[in-house]
Motif scaffolding. Structure first.
Motif, short mmCIF file in Angstrom:
data_model
loop_
_atom_site.label_atom_id
_atom_site.label_comp_id
_atom_site.label_asym_id
_atom_site.label_seq_id
_atom_site.Cartn_x
_atom_site.Cartn_y
_atom_site.Cartn_z
N LEU A 156 1.64 6.53 -7.25
CA LEU A 156 0.40 7.37 -7.14
C LEU A 156 0.97 8.94 -6.99
N GLU A 157 1.31 9.49 -6.39
CA GLU A 157 1.91 10.49 -5.70
C GLU A 157 3.15 10.97 -7.10
N GLU B 206 1.00 3.78 -2.94
CA GLU B 206 0.58 5.34 -2.38
C GLU B 206 2.12 6.58 -3.56
N LYS B 207 3.49 5.52 -3.36
CA LYS B 207 4.63 6.79 -3.26
C LYS B 207 3.97 6.65 -5.17
N GLN C 49 0.61 -1.11 -0.01
CA GLN C 49 0.27 -0.25 0.08
C GLN C 49 1.08 1.15 0.41
N GLY C 50 1.90 1.30 0.41
CA GLY C 50 3.13 2.54 0.89
C GLY C 50 3.95 2.58 -0.42
#
Length: 149
Positions: free
Chosen positions: A104-105, A101-102, A97-98
């Motif tokens: 996607l950022e 998220e990275k 998940q982390g």
């Protein structure tokens, strides 16, 4: 004793029993029959079929009890292993998940930079005289539909 040590001991016991349970069961029955015949010779008594039946029933009952206890231990072992696996899965999913998220950022940042570059290019392009202002407004409306404005 630590929880890890107990689980390791159980794992060793499970591996041993998994390989040896048929041998233990057969040897128990065989040794009990040999013991029954030996006691009949020592006490000089004939073995009746009823006595042999009772003896085999007793031995099989003891083996069934032993296997039930081992099954209970195995169920606790499997529960502990399942909990361990669940904790590992949660850890991996959190890391994933982390990572997502990275990514996607990073994608969002690249998208913003691209949008800024396209917007800058659209603002800096010379307006051609052949294109009327209403056609140019139509192009800008269509560009804004794509999120460029």
């Amino acid at each position: 004793m630590s929880n890890k040590k107990i689980v390791d001991d159980l794992e060793e016991s499970v591996k041993w029993f998994n390989k040896q349970w048929p041998v233990v069961t057969i040897n128990s029955i065989w040794l009990s029959l040999v013991g029954l015949f030996l006691t009949s010779f020592l006490f000089k008594e004939n073995i009746e079929l009823q006595t042999m039946n009772n003896w085999i029933s007793l031995v099989l009952g003891l083996i069934a009890t032993l296997l039930s206890i081992i099954s209970l231990i195995l169920s606790f072992y499997n529960l502990e292993k399942g909990n361990e696996l669940n904790e590992k899965n949660i850890k991996v999913l959190r890391e994933l998940q982390g990572s997502i998220e990275k990514k996607l950022e990073k994608i969002e940042s690249l998208q913003n930079k691209t949008n800024d570059a396209v917007e800058g290019w659209l603002n800096q392009r010379p307006k051609s005289e052949s294109v009327s202002s209403s056609e140019d407004d139509w192009v800008r409306e269509k560009d804004s539909d794509w999120g460029l404005w």
